[in-house]
Design a protein around this motif. Structure first.
Motif, PDB file in Angstrom:
ATOM      1  N   VAL A  83       0.840  -1.209   0.000  1.00 22.69           N
ATOM      2  CA  VAL A  83       0.000   0.000   0.000  1.00 22.69           C
ATOM      3  C   VAL A  83       0.873   1.257   0.000  1.00 22.69           C
ATOM      4  N   ILE A  84       1.838   1.295   0.912  1.00 21.59           N
ATOM      5  CA  ILE A  84       2.645   2.515   1.065  1.00 21.59           C
ATOM      6  C   ILE A  84       3.506   2.756  -0.173  1.00 21.59           C
ATOM      7  N   LYS A  85       4.041   1.689  -0.722  1.00 18.31           N
ATOM      8  CA  LYS A  85       4.873   1.864  -1.912  1.00 18.31           C
ATOM      9  C   LYS A  85       4.044   2.374  -3.103  1.00 18.31           C
ATOM     10  N   MET A 153       1.000  -9.662  -2.858  1.00 16.30           N
ATOM     11  CA  MET A 153       1.259  -8.240  -2.607  1.00 16.30           C
ATOM     12  C   MET A 153       2.724  -7.833  -2.628  1.00 16.30           C
ATOM     13  N   LEU A 154       3.609  -8.777  -2.336  1.00 21.39           N
ATOM     14  CA  LEU A 154       5.036  -8.435  -2.372  1.00 21.39           C
ATOM     15  C   LEU A 154       5.539  -8.209  -3.789  1.00 21.39           C
ATOM     16  N   LEU A 155       4.846  -8.798  -4.748  1.00 18.64           N
ATOM     17  CA  LEU A 155       5.403  -8.852  -6.100  1.00 18.64           C
ATOM     18  C   LEU A 155       4.701  -7.972  -7.136  1.00 18.64           C
ATOM     19  N   ARG A 156       3.381  -7.814  -6.977  1.00 14.59           N
ATOM     20  CA  ARG A 156       2.615  -7.217  -8.070  1.00 14.59           C
ATOM     21  C   ARG A 156       1.949  -5.907  -7.654  1.00 14.59           C
ATOM     22  N   PRO A 157       1.740  -4.984  -8.583  1.00 13.54           N
ATOM     23  CA  PRO A 157       2.291  -4.985  -9.944  1.00 13.54           C
ATOM     24  C   PRO A 157       3.781  -4.647  -9.923  1.00 13.54           C
ATOM     25  N   SER A 158       4.551  -5.440 -10.620  1.00 13.31           N
ATOM     26  CA  SER A 158       6.011  -5.336 -10.516  1.00 13.31           C
ATOM     27  C   SER A 158       6.526  -3.985 -11.007  1.00 13.31           C
ATOM     28  N   SER A 159       5.772  -3.338 -11.897  1.00 16.42           N
ATOM     29  CA  SER A 159       6.234  -2.039 -12.416  1.00 16.42           C
ATOM     30  C   SER A 159       6.333  -1.015 -11.281  1.00 16.42           C
ATOM     31  N   VAL A 160       5.504  -1.152 -10.256  1.00 12.34           N
ATOM     32  CA  VAL A 160       5.534  -0.221  -9.133  1.00 12.34           C
ATOM     33  C   VAL A 160       6.297  -0.820  -7.943  1.00 12.34           C
ATOM     34  N   ILE A 161       6.014  -2.060  -7.626  1.00 19.55           N
ATOM     35  CA  ILE A 161       6.589  -2.662  -6.418  1.00 19.55           C
ATOM     36  C   ILE A 161       8.101  -2.887  -6.575  1.00 19.55           C
ATOM     37  N   GLN A 162       8.523  -3.290  -7.753  1.00 19.54           N
ATOM     38  CA  GLN A 162       9.957  -3.448  -8.067  1.00 19.54           C
ATOM     39  C   GLN A 162      10.722  -4.181  -6.964  1.00 19.54           C
ATOM     40  N   PHE A 163      10.149  -5.293  -6.538  1.00 24.75           N
ATOM     41  CA  PHE A 163      10.724  -6.052  -5.438  1.00 24.75           C
ATOM     42  C   PHE A 163      11.580  -7.180  -5.979  1.00 24.75           C
TER      43      PHE A 163
END
Ligand code: SF4
Ligand code: SF4
Lengths: 262, 130
Positions: A83-85, A153-163
């Protein structure tokens, strides 16, 4: 290194062990988590609608607090991180949301997404380094076959989360190996456990959890680790039988560092 | 068949910020969706319904309460359509109407067990209620 720390609602209550072992392991690894004062719940799900602003403000306040201290912000819970990211990304990229949030909050200086947000696992990978972590391990978890459960939630969407790579992540497996255990890779590790649906529809979450657990068992996992209190709850509670042990990743971290009290 | 309603469809597009014209109907979103079996209108169909202004049907759809916001459809869509955002927009149009909350505080006690994490309650209230 001192980081601003956002524990989130559940780490203060049902997921106290997730929080406790994150903090004591951080000390042992040479970084400090300084809890943000008077933080509010992030809401646990990202508000996707363009016209929702109030539901994003708790995240903006936290981000701005970290900015005020000149610190990066660390979260441990997958949902808080998600959420915060994402709200931070909105504050950087979306002029309309940025303007409305700042108009509402009337901060001394507008917040425009300056804070860097890290998940605790990212700190271990990118700041501490898994090689250094390996050197600090006192009780290697030799012989244990551990499956990483990433969830969504850790992974998607990868364009934003970039984990990590959203389809073929490796960070938690590398973490498991650094602690001396065997990392079991199984196909359903990045599928959703049912999330909030388990409150009203346990059976539906159950079918999702069964697929995840069956997939992990088939590949030889004997235990599962996660960073998310809701994933942990669903993996333990939903589904047919409680086949595999499920822990928070910070529990096995503290255990390997010789910090866990039994 | 319900009457086409361009105004409502426009509202869905605005709330979601999704351009439904980008969809090439490949079905990858539905193929990725863990709730597929439970949905009466599947993610790729959801996109077409909005594109064809059939929002009334969507507002009656069970899919609104079955979407997990897992973002598999968003991640895997080759055209960056973001079907989850459309479902969210229609869901909000429903719960923003008076009396349309899908979860009421009175219902909660019987859904609890002693291990229910706060996160579950917070997220369920966010998804099901105003
Ligand atoms: S994956 Fe994207 S392009 Fe394909 S049907 Fe779904 S929304 Fe349309
Ligand atoms: S976000 Fe919703 S529609 Fe998209 S894949 Fe997940 S459950 Fe299905």
């Amino acid at each position: 290194m001192i980081y601003s720390y956002y524990p989130g609602c559940t780490l203060k209550n049902k997921a106290k062990v997730l929080d406790k072992y994150a903090r004591i392991s951080a000390q042992a690894l040479g970084f400090e988590l300084e809890e943000i004062e008077e933080w509010q719940c992030c809401g646990a799900v990202y508000p996707q609608a363009t016209d929702e602003i109030a539901t994003k403000l708790a995240s903006v306040r936290v981000l701005n607090s970290a900015k005020g201290k000149g610190q990066d912000l660390v979260t441990v819970c997958s949902a808080c991180h998600h959420v915060i990211k994402r709200v931070n990304d909105d504050m950087r990229q979306n002029e309309d949301i940025r303007t409305r949030a700042n108009n509402y909050l009337q901060l001394e200086e507008p917040y425009t997404g300056e804070t860097q947000v890290f998940h605790y696992l990212e700190l271990l990978r990118d700041k501490v380094g898994f090689d250094t972590l390996k050197e600090k391990v006192k009780n290697p978890l030799t012989g244990r076959k551990i499956g990483a459960y990433y969830g969504c939630m850790l992974l998607r969407p990868s364009s934003v989360i970039q984990f990590d790579d959203a389809e073929n992540p490796t960070i938690i497996e590398d973490f498991i190996r650094a602690l001396g255990a065997e990392a079991i890779i199984y196909p359903y590790r990045n599928e959703c456990c049912g999330g909030y649906i388990s409150l009203k529809e346990k059976e539906l979450a159950g079918t999702m959890v069964d697929k995840i657990m069956d997939s992990a068992t088939y590949k030889g996992a004997e235990e599962i680790i996660t960073a998310c209190p809701l994933c942990l709850y669903n993996l333990k509670k939903s589904g047919e039988a409680n086949k595999l042990k499920v822990h928070y990743f910070t529990e096995i971290l503290a255990e390997a560092l010789g910090l866990k009290d039994e | 068949m319900q009457k086409a309603n361009t105004e409502q469809a426009q509202l869905v597009k605005e709330i979601s910020n999704v351009d439904t014209r980008k969809c090439m109907k490949c079905g990858k979103c539905s193929a990725s969706c863990p709730s597929y079996e439970e949905m009466d209108i599947r993610p790729h169909q959801f996109v077409s319904y909005v594109q064809n202004n059939k929002v009334n049907e969507l507002m009656e759809s069970t899919s609104l309460w079955k979407c997990l916001s897992c973002f598999a459809c968003v991640e895997r869509c080759p055209r960056d359509v973001k079907p989850a955002r459309l479902i969210e927009a229609v869901r909000l149009m429903v719960i923003r109407q008076k009396g349309q909350n899908y979860l009421l505080p009175d219902e909660v006690p019987e859904l609890l067990d002693e291990e229910v994490p706060q996160q579950l309650l917070a997220s369920a209230f966010r998804k099901y209620s105003k």
